[in-house]
Design an enzyme around this catalytic site. Structure first.
Site, PDB file in Angstrom:
ATOM      1  N   LEU A 504       0.569  -1.346   0.005  1.00  0.00           N
ATOM      2  CA  LEU A 504       0.177  -0.305   0.020  1.00  0.00           C
ATOM      3  C   LEU A 504       0.863   1.667   0.254  1.00  0.00           C
ATOM      4  O   LEU A 504       0.300   2.157  -0.719  1.00  0.00           O
ATOM      5  CB  LEU A 504      -0.679   0.209   1.344  1.00  0.00           C
ATOM      6  CG  LEU A 504      -1.861  -1.039   1.285  1.00  0.00           C
ATOM      7  CD1 LEU A 504      -2.803  -0.950   2.603  1.00  0.00           C
ATOM      8  CD2 LEU A 504      -3.230  -1.063   0.039  1.00  0.00           C
ATOM      9  N   GLY A 505       2.071   1.279   0.190  1.00  0.00           N
ATOM     10  CA  GLY A 505       2.561   2.974   0.473  1.00  0.00           C
ATOM     11  C   GLY A 505       3.544   2.247   1.541  1.00  0.00           C
ATOM     12  O   GLY A 505       4.305   0.955   2.081  1.00  0.00           O
ATOM     13  N   GLY A 507       6.659   4.386   4.599  1.00  0.00           N
ATOM     14  CA  GLY A 507       7.049   5.436   5.717  1.00  0.00           C
ATOM     15  C   GLY A 507       8.080   5.471   5.983  1.00  0.00           C
ATOM     16  O   GLY A 507       9.123   4.523   5.911  1.00  0.00           O
ATOM     17  N   PHE A 509       8.297   4.066   9.077  1.00  0.00           N
ATOM     18  CA  PHE A 509       8.515   2.550   9.828  1.00  0.00           C
ATOM     19  C   PHE A 509       8.863   1.785   8.637  1.00  0.00           C
ATOM     20  O   PHE A 509       9.470   0.871   9.520  1.00  0.00           O
ATOM     21  CB  PHE A 509       7.171   2.763  10.273  1.00  0.00           C
ATOM     22  CG  PHE A 509       6.664   0.905  11.672  1.00  0.00           C
ATOM     23  CD1 PHE A 509       6.602   1.179  12.685  1.00  0.00           C
ATOM     24  CD2 PHE A 509       6.339   0.548  10.478  1.00  0.00           C
ATOM     25  CE1 PHE A 509       6.577   0.344  13.489  1.00  0.00           C
ATOM     26  CE2 PHE A 509       6.338  -1.411  11.548  1.00  0.00           C
ATOM     27  CZ  PHE A 509       6.232  -1.244  12.683  1.00  0.00           C
ATOM     28  N   GLY A 510       8.704   1.749   7.253  1.00  0.00           N
ATOM     29  CA  GLY A 510       9.133   1.044   6.664  1.00  0.00           C
ATOM     30  C   GLY A 510       8.097   0.773   6.319  1.00  0.00           C
ATOM     31  O   GLY A 510       7.061   1.798   6.034  1.00  0.00           O
ATOM     32  N   VAL A 512       4.001  -0.737   4.172  1.00  0.00           N
ATOM     33  CA  VAL A 512       2.568  -1.142   4.424  1.00  0.00           C
ATOM     34  C   VAL A 512       1.570  -2.311   4.035  1.00  0.00           C
ATOM     35  O   VAL A 512       1.629  -1.629   2.292  1.00  0.00           O
ATOM     36  CB  VAL A 512       1.654  -0.024   5.144  1.00  0.00           C
ATOM     37  CG1 VAL A 512       0.330  -0.575   5.846  1.00  0.00           C
ATOM     38  CG2 VAL A 512       2.691   0.997   5.468  1.00  0.00           C
ATOM     39  N   LYS A 526       1.835  -2.985   8.794  1.00  0.00           N
ATOM     40  CA  LYS A 526       3.210  -2.176   9.212  1.00  0.00           C
ATOM     41  C   LYS A 526       4.175  -3.501   9.797  1.00  0.00           C
ATOM     42  O   LYS A 526       4.250  -3.587  10.295  1.00  0.00           O
ATOM     43  CB  LYS A 526       2.600  -1.103   9.778  1.00  0.00           C
ATOM     44  CG  LYS A 526       1.463  -0.083   9.749  1.00  0.00           C
ATOM     45  CD  LYS A 526       2.086   1.014  10.201  1.00  0.00           C
ATOM     46  CE  LYS A 526       2.584   1.582  10.645  1.00  0.00           C
ATOM     47  NZ  LYS A 526       2.901   3.224  11.602  1.00  0.00           N
ATOM     48  N   ASP A 623       2.661  14.554  15.056  1.00  0.00           N
ATOM     49  CA  ASP A 623       2.706  14.600  13.568  1.00  0.00           C
ATOM     50  C   ASP A 623       1.384  14.203  13.370  1.00  0.00           C
ATOM     51  O   ASP A 623       1.044  13.585  12.221  1.00  0.00           O
ATOM     52  CB  ASP A 623       3.609  12.990  13.349  1.00  0.00           C
ATOM     53  CG  ASP A 623       4.318  13.381  12.027  1.00  0.00           C
ATOM     54  OD1 ASP A 623       4.227  14.117  11.616  1.00  0.00           O
ATOM     55  OD2 ASP A 623       4.497  12.152  11.663  1.00  0.00           O
TER      56      ASP A 623
END
Length: 808
Positions: A504-505, A507, A509-510, A512, A526, A623
């Site tokens: 899906l994408g 970030g 974090f890593g 997803v 995630k 955030d």
């Protein structure tokens, strides 16, 4: 009778509807047909031109044929009247029914091509193809009236949502501020809104009727709720010669009318809301409204006011909390509450095949389940309905309503038996149940202990649960976690082995991934990047902050997976992606009209209020931005990404950091410059979001040919000049309520004021958005140019580092 068919080939049949002005209508028509300006179905209804009340505007509508008082039930051109011009209902190429004014401009059209238009005896105007299939029907686009046979609800296949919407006034049939719709979220119920305010809720369907009012069999009409995979809707049918209709008026009242031939007038048969206790959420979460009491609000039994001072003063909005906190693993149980309107079901789960006993066990096994009841109370009861959130909008009746079983700590169950003086046998049964629950809790504890022991070495290697600065130990954090642990194999299978097609994408974090569990539940996984040190911190922080948070406007964490070097968080899946996907894209922005945007603004506000005030700990998100607002299938906003969040304990209200993390354009001045963050830092970010949602423009990177201000500065300049209307996104002009939009802009500017003490709290923001009282004057916003953001950060006195500049 079948109704009057109108072949498009002979559009001259509609020449009887030619209008020159309001005075000449009847004269011109009579010269052609000898009757009123209408086309009759030959039965109960007729269609024609009319002018409502004292208005001189002309509308095309449908009304009862045999009722002496003209009662309009549907209006074609309700938003665009014919004003001082001629008009005709005719056909335009290639055979499309259309209302055209004197300048040949199309005022209204179904915009489908079919050989036949037909006014049915039911009052339904339909367009059919050559095979008699309906291509379009007025019943799919109701105004303020629900007629027999009409569906009030949503078709999941076509997306059509058939809801009632009030007239603006008795002289203006344009869409007013009130709507009455069947809400399919959770288990269906009908909800009335006036503007952004939820006014009234029927409660869920229980097999006999909606739980606010157990409708009894009568000689006037039958009723039914239909719920399938394709659609959900409420409808009714008349069972006698009595003429009846259901309407929504501009003051927010749903009224059932009956026509009385003897007196030649309409009389009200039933109306809702009926009294103060029908006001949505009047007594707050876990509150109980009883119209026979004074005051009408009190707490449910075993609950106490969350704020005693406010409660005594008559402010019940914060509701009630349990007198004794739940302790799921040590044995909770359920208390029976009788004769109640069921709580808001938008965050519920149901199963039509379960028994009540099976329902109880399903709820007992899930620590998040707060209450249960029978789904269908007819013929002895069947099915299961569970609640996973606060119990909202309950009221008690003396002789109707239904039973609900609410989760309670085991100590409250014992007290109930003692205080009520139950017989010894009941005491014995209750104690046996309690002991059984305790044994179940011990078994669960042993199972979890073994599972934790198996993973303890992996946890130490990852240093996952270490945080010396906040004084956490491995044990305390493991105790705080209380999350379901998913096996790596299960997650790998659900994501097709982390296929690129499921991604899906990505970030900080890593990556997803979208997942599908065996039971059919969709998830967002995630996966911590092995090379991300920041991602490890986020993982730890997100688990600690959000594990126990439960709110309809926060994304729900379903569990985690910790196995070997793999560390993953499993969330509920949000099919509509994030807010920035819509508001900053010219092709997608049109999908978010103003009511949806205002609903999103209010949802974000309520989610932040929960974090700042009502959650177990005071949480500062740090955030908040458009990409961190996810949207569910019904466009409800969910605040996500708590990797940067910080929690406060006790009376803490402010903290300082030497490492600023966040996103330029959303950070408050005191945070970016001095590293100071508080709830007012989140308020600033919320204000930026509000202005972005209204304008459809990003704060960072905003460009205007007349100046070098960012979005905040541009909004501030327009506000001072009295030109705030120029800020509104063109995509929402046709759907916006100007007073709501201007009020939202004003509230947004109050939230982004330079000094934290000038900004309102989120509780004040929620109140300001929900009422029409006067607002204070806004002061100059902080960071109202791109340049002064960078200069302020560069001149920081305490060497603050901006570690994250752009959206992740």
């Amino acid at each position: 009778m079948e109704g009057l068919k109108i072949p498009f080939l002979f559009s001259s049949l509609f020449s009887i509807l030619i209008i020159s002005n309001a005075v000449d209508i009847i004269t011109k028509t009579q010269s052609v047909t000898g009757n009123n300006t209408s086309v009759s179905s030959g039965g109960s209804f007729e269609m024609g031109f009319f002018s409502p009340g004292n208005s001189r505007n002309i509308y095309l509508g449908i009304w009862y044929k045999k009722i002496s008082v003209q009662t309009v039930v549907w209006v074609a051109n309700r938003e665009i009247p014919l004003v001082n011009s001629s008009g005709v209902l005719t056909t335009i190429d290639p055979g499309i029914l259309a209302l055209v004014d004197g300048t040949s401009s199309v005022i209204w059209s179904p915009n489908v091509t079919g050989p036949v238009a037909q006014l049915m005896e039911s009052g339904n105007l339909v367009v059919k193809d050559a095979n008699n299939n309906i291509l379009w029907q007025s019943f799919d686009y109701p105004c303020d009236t629900l007629l027999p046979g009409m569906k009030q609800g949503k078709n999941f296949v076509t997306g059509i949502d058939r809801m009632l919407s009030s007239w603006k006034s008795s002289d203006d049939p344009a869409r007013g501020k009130c709507t009455y719709r069947c809400d399919p979220q959770g288990y269906p119920q009908i909800i009335m809104n006036c503007g952004s305010v939820e006014v009234f809720r029927t409660g869920p369907w229980n097999g006999l009727g909606f739980s606010y009012l157990n409708l009894k069999l009568n000689s006037v009409y039958t009723y039914e709720l239909v719920y399938t995979k394709e659609e959900v809707y409420f409808h009714y049918q008349l069972v006698s010669s009595v003429v009846s209709r259901l309407t929504l008026n501009q003051n927010g009242a749903a009224q059932r009318w009956i026509w009385v031939d003897r007196t030649q007038e309409w009389v009200i048969y039933r109306s809702a809301p009926t009294d103060a206790c029908d006001t949505y959420k009047l007594c707050g979460p876990n509150g109980n409204c009883n119209i026979g009491n004074s005051p009408v609000c009190d707490c449910l039994s075993k609950f106490v006011p969350q704020n005693q001072t406010e409660w005594i003063s008559g402010d019940w909005s914060n509701g009630c909390v349990r007198r004794t906190m739940l302790d799921c693993h040590n044995g909770d149980g359920f208390l029976k509450y009788s004769h109640y309107k069921m709580p808001d079901t938008r965050y519920s789960w149901f199963d039509k095949s379960m028994t009540l006993g099976e329902c109880e066990m399903r709820c007992l096994k899930n620590c998040s389940c707060m209450a249960y009841t029978s789904l269908d109370i007819s013929e002895g009861g069947s099915g299961c309905l569970l609640w996973f959130d606060e119990l909202i909008d309950m009221r008690q009746y003396s002789d109707k309503g239904q039973d609900i079983y609410i989760r309670m700590a085991s100590s409250e169950l014992v007290q109930q038996v003692g205080f009520n003086g139950k017989k010894r046998e009941i005491v014995a049964v209750s104690l046996a149940l309690l002991i059984g629950l305790l044994l179940l809790g011990v078994s669960l504890t042993c199972y979890l202990w073994k599972k934790k022991r198996k993973n303890s070495q992996l946890n130490r290697e990852g240093n996952l649960m270490q945080n010396s600065k906040q004084g956490y130990t491995d044990k305390s954090q493991n105790d705080d976690l209380e999350l379901p642990l998913f096996d790596l194999t299960v997650i790998a299978n659900s994501t097709n082995n982390f296929s690129i097609n499921n991604k899906l994408g990505e970030g900080g974090f890593g990556p997803v991934y979208k997942g599908m569990l065996e039971g059919g539940q969709e998830t967002a996984v995630k996966r911590l990047s092995k090379n991300s040190s920041q991602g490890l911190d986020e993982f730890k922080n997100e688990v600690i902050c959000i594990a126990k948070l439960q709110h309809r406007n926060l994304v729900k964490l379903l569990g985690c997976c910790i196995q070997g070097e793999e560390k993953m968080l499993i969330y509920e899946y949000m099919p509509n992606k994030s807010l920035d996907y819509f508001i900053f894209d010219q092709t997608q922005s049109g999908l978010l009209d103003w009511p949806k945007r205002f609903h999103i603004i209010n949802g974000i506000a309520r989610g932040l209020l929960y974090l700042h005030q009502d959650s177990r700990l005071r949480i500062i998100h740090r955030d908040l931005k458009a990409s961190n607002i996810l949207l569910d299938v019904d466009m409800n906003p969910k605040i996500s990404d708590f990797g940067m969040a910080r929690s406060f304990r006790g009376n803490e209200t402010e903290a300082n950091t030497n490492k600023v993390v966040g996103t330029y354009g959303y950070m408050s001045p005191e945070y970016a410059v001095d590293g100071l963050f508080s709830i007012k830092s989140d308020v600033f970010s919320f204000g930026v979001l509000v202005l972005e949602i209204v304008s459809g423009k990003k704060n960072k990177g905003f460009y205007h040919p007349d100046h070098h201000l960012n979005l905040l500065g541009h909004a501030w300049r327009l506000y001072k000049d009295g030109r705030s209307l120029e800020l509104i996104d063109e995509a929402i002009w046709d759907s916006c309520y100007l007073t709501e939009v201007l009020r939202s802009i004003h509230v947004g500017l109050l939230c982004v004021q330079q000094y934290p003490e000038d900004r309102p709290s989120m509780s004040s923001v929620v109140l300001m958005l929900g009422n029409e009282g006067a607002l204070p004057q806004a002061k100059q916003p902080g960071f109202f140019t791109e340049r002064n953001v960078l200069e302020a950060a560069g001149s920081s006195a305490n060497e603050v580092t901006i570690s994250l500049l752009n959206a992740r």
